[in-house]
Design a protein around this motif. Sequence first.
Motif, PDB file in Angstrom:
ATOM      1  N   GLY A 129       6.349   4.054   1.794  1.00 21.96           N
ATOM      2  CA  GLY A 129       6.461   5.466   1.449  1.00 21.96           C
ATOM      3  C   GLY A 129       5.282   5.985   0.664  1.00 21.96           C
ATOM      4  O   GLY A 129       4.245   5.324   0.534  1.00 21.96           O
ATOM      5  N   ARG A 130       5.459   7.168   0.113  1.00 25.36           N
ATOM      6  CA  ARG A 130       4.388   7.870  -0.610  1.00 25.36           C
ATOM      7  C   ARG A 130       4.559   7.829  -2.126  1.00 25.36           C
ATOM      8  O   ARG A 130       3.632   8.144  -2.856  1.00 25.36           O
ATOM      9  N   ASP A 131       5.728   7.480  -2.585  1.00 28.67           N
ATOM     10  CA  ASP A 131       5.979   7.412  -4.026  1.00 28.67           C
ATOM     11  C   ASP A 131       5.739   5.976  -4.507  1.00 28.67           C
ATOM     12  O   ASP A 131       6.344   5.036  -3.987  1.00 28.67           O
TER      13      ASP A 131
ATOM     14  N   GLY B 280      -5.215  -1.948  -2.924  1.00 25.61           N
ATOM     15  CA  GLY B 280      -4.582  -0.787  -2.305  1.00 25.61           C
ATOM     16  C   GLY B 280      -5.396  -0.217  -1.172  1.00 25.61           C
ATOM     17  O   GLY B 280      -6.568   0.127  -1.334  1.00 25.61           O
ATOM     18  N   HIS B 281      -4.766  -0.107   0.010  1.00 21.48           N
ATOM     19  CA  HIS B 281      -5.430   0.345   1.232  1.00 21.48           C
ATOM     20  C   HIS B 281      -4.913   1.717   1.677  1.00 21.48           C
ATOM     21  O   HIS B 281      -5.365   2.274   2.664  1.00 21.48           O
ATOM     22  N   GLY B 282      -3.936   2.255   0.966  1.00 23.28           N
ATOM     23  CA  GLY B 282      -3.238   3.427   1.466  1.00 23.28           C
ATOM     24  C   GLY B 282      -4.039   4.714   1.482  1.00 23.28           C
ATOM     25  O   GLY B 282      -3.766   5.606   2.287  1.00 23.28           O
TER      26      GLY B 282
ATOM     27  N   ASP C 173       0.839  -1.199   0.000  1.00 24.19           N
ATOM     28  CA  ASP C 173       0.000   0.000   0.000  1.00 24.19           C
ATOM     29  C   ASP C 173       0.873   1.247   0.000  1.00 24.19           C
ATOM     30  O   ASP C 173       1.971   1.265   0.570  1.00 24.19           O
ATOM     31  N   ILE C 174       0.369   2.299  -0.623  1.00 24.55           N
ATOM     32  CA  ILE C 174       1.075   3.580  -0.702  1.00 24.55           C
ATOM     33  C   ILE C 174       0.481   4.520   0.334  1.00 24.55           C
ATOM     34  O   ILE C 174      -0.740   4.656   0.443  1.00 24.55           O
TER      35      ILE C 174
ATOM     36  N   ASN D 285      -4.976   8.227   7.177  1.00 29.79           N
ATOM     37  CA  ASN D 285      -5.182   6.777   7.204  1.00 29.79           C
ATOM     38  C   ASN D 285      -4.801   6.236   8.582  1.00 29.79           C
ATOM     39  O   ASN D 285      -3.654   6.370   9.007  1.00 29.79           O
ATOM     40  N   PRO D 286      -5.748   5.597   9.296  1.00 24.98           N
ATOM     41  CA  PRO D 286      -5.463   5.139  10.663  1.00 24.98           C
ATOM     42  C   PRO D 286      -4.806   3.771  10.740  1.00 24.98           C
ATOM     43  O   PRO D 286      -4.394   3.345  11.822  1.00 24.98           O
ATOM     44  N   VAL D 287      -4.698   3.068   9.625  1.00 23.73           N
ATOM     45  CA  VAL D 287      -4.265   1.671   9.689  1.00 23.73           C
ATOM     46  C   VAL D 287      -2.989   1.389   8.896  1.00 23.73           C
ATOM     47  O   VAL D 287      -2.298   0.422   9.179  1.00 23.73           O
ATOM     48  N   ILE D 288      -2.636   2.224   7.927  1.00 23.72           N
ATOM     49  CA  ILE D 288      -1.447   1.962   7.113  1.00 23.72           C
ATOM     50  C   ILE D 288      -0.273   2.823   7.591  1.00 23.72           C
ATOM     51  O   ILE D 288       0.633   2.348   8.247  1.00 23.72           O
ATOM     52  N   GLY D 289      -0.250   4.099   7.280  1.00 19.77           N
ATOM     53  CA  GLY D 289       0.796   4.987   7.782  1.00 19.77           C
ATOM     54  C   GLY D 289       2.193   4.460   7.523  1.00 19.77           C
ATOM     55  O   GLY D 289       2.546   4.100   6.392  1.00 19.77           O
ATOM     56  N   ASP D 290       3.006   4.362   8.592  1.00 21.42           N
ATOM     57  CA  ASP D 290       4.400   3.975   8.411  1.00 21.42           C
ATOM     58  C   ASP D 290       4.588   2.479   8.179  1.00 21.42           C
ATOM     59  O   ASP D 290       5.720   2.015   8.015  1.00 21.42           O
ATOM     60  N   ARG D 291       3.492   1.717   8.131  1.00 19.18           N
ATOM     61  CA  ARG D 291       3.600   0.328   7.657  1.00 19.18           C
ATOM     62  C   ARG D 291       3.933   0.306   6.171  1.00 19.18           C
ATOM     63  O   ARG D 291       4.463  -0.686   5.663  1.00 19.18           O
TER      64      ARG D 291
END
Length: 352
Positions: free
Chosen positions: A145-147, A176-178, A129-130, A136-142
Amino acid sequence: MSDFSRAGRHFLIGLQPSPDLTDHDAKLLARLKPAGVVLFKGNFDHEAPYEAWVARLSKLLADVRRVIGRPDIVVSIDHESGRVQRTPAPITRFAAARHWGSAAGTVGAAHGRELTSLGFNLSFAPVCDIDSNPDNPVIGDRSFGRDPQEVADAATAYWQGLESAGVRGCAKHFPGHGDTSVDSHLSLPTLNLTLDELEARELIPFRQIVKAGVPMVMTAHILFPRIQPGIPATLAPMILRGLLRQGLDFKGLICTDDLGMKAISSWFGEPDGAVAALSAGCDLLCLCAAQADTGTAIAQAEAILQAEARGLINLTNSQARIADFIGSLRQPEPVCLSAEQLAANAAVAPLK
C-alpha cells in the motif's frame, strides 16, 4: 571447507532455465559450492501434470545437492503472487499483495505451506517498499500500500505467516524502491531523499520487520546521492553497514538483488565488484542466469579470496552469519498437496 568453497558460500546461483540440471550449472555448482540456488519459471515443467512436474523438481533439487556435495543448502524463489509467481498450477495464484487486505498473515502461511511442499526454504518476500510513486514501473501493486504503517503491519504479518509454515523470509528492497520511476532491471534509478525523509517513510516497514526478527534483507540497486553519492545502495557502506546494521540494529543476512540487473551489472563487469559488495556489508551475492552469465561467479570468487588474503576484507563474521542461517533452514522433500489442502489455501484471499 576448501578455500574456494569458502568464497563460494557467499553466492546464491540462479539456475539456467531448465527443469533439469544443465551441464553448465552442474560444473559451476560443483566448483563453487554456493550457499544455494534460486529457481525461476523455467525450472518448472509447466506442461506436465502436477505429480509429474513435482517429481521432476524433486530430481532437480536432488541433483543440485549431489553436485554441491552437501544436503543443507538454500533453495530459494521469488514468490509474491500477482505478477511475481514462477510455479505452475495447481499452486495457488493469489492476486498481488495490494489486494490481500487484512489477510496478509494467512496468505504468508498459505505461501509457506505450498513452498515447503515444493522443497523451498527461502522466499524473497515480503516487499517492504511503499507504493508512493504512481509512475513506478516495477513496484506498484507488489507493495502492500501507500501508507508506511499499513505496509509495515502487513509485511510483518506476511513474514510471520511464512515463517510459521517453515519458510524463511527476506524483506526487500532496502532502503526502499517504492518512490522510483525507473525499472532497476533496465537501468539505475536515483532517489534524492535525505536520511530524514527515508526515516519518515521508507524505513518504517524495514525498522518494524527487523525489530520483529526477519532473518534476511535484500538490497536495492538504487542511487541515494544525498546519503552516499556515486554508488548504488548494494555497494554503499553508509547504507548497509551504517543505516541497516547500525541504524536499524540488523543482525541477520544482507543479500543483494540480482547482480545481473542492468542497474548494477556495470559494477560487476570486473570481478572486484563482488569484493565491493562484501566490503559494503553484503553477505550473499545473488547471481542469476535470468539476467547474467553465472559463470562469472568463478572469477568473482577468486577475487574474493585474493582480497581476503591481502587483508582487504574480513569474511569471518559474514561466514558465521551464513552458517547460522543455513543451519536454521528446513530441507523439505517435494511432495504433492491434496486437493483439499490447495482449496483451503486458495480460500484465504482474492485470486488472480
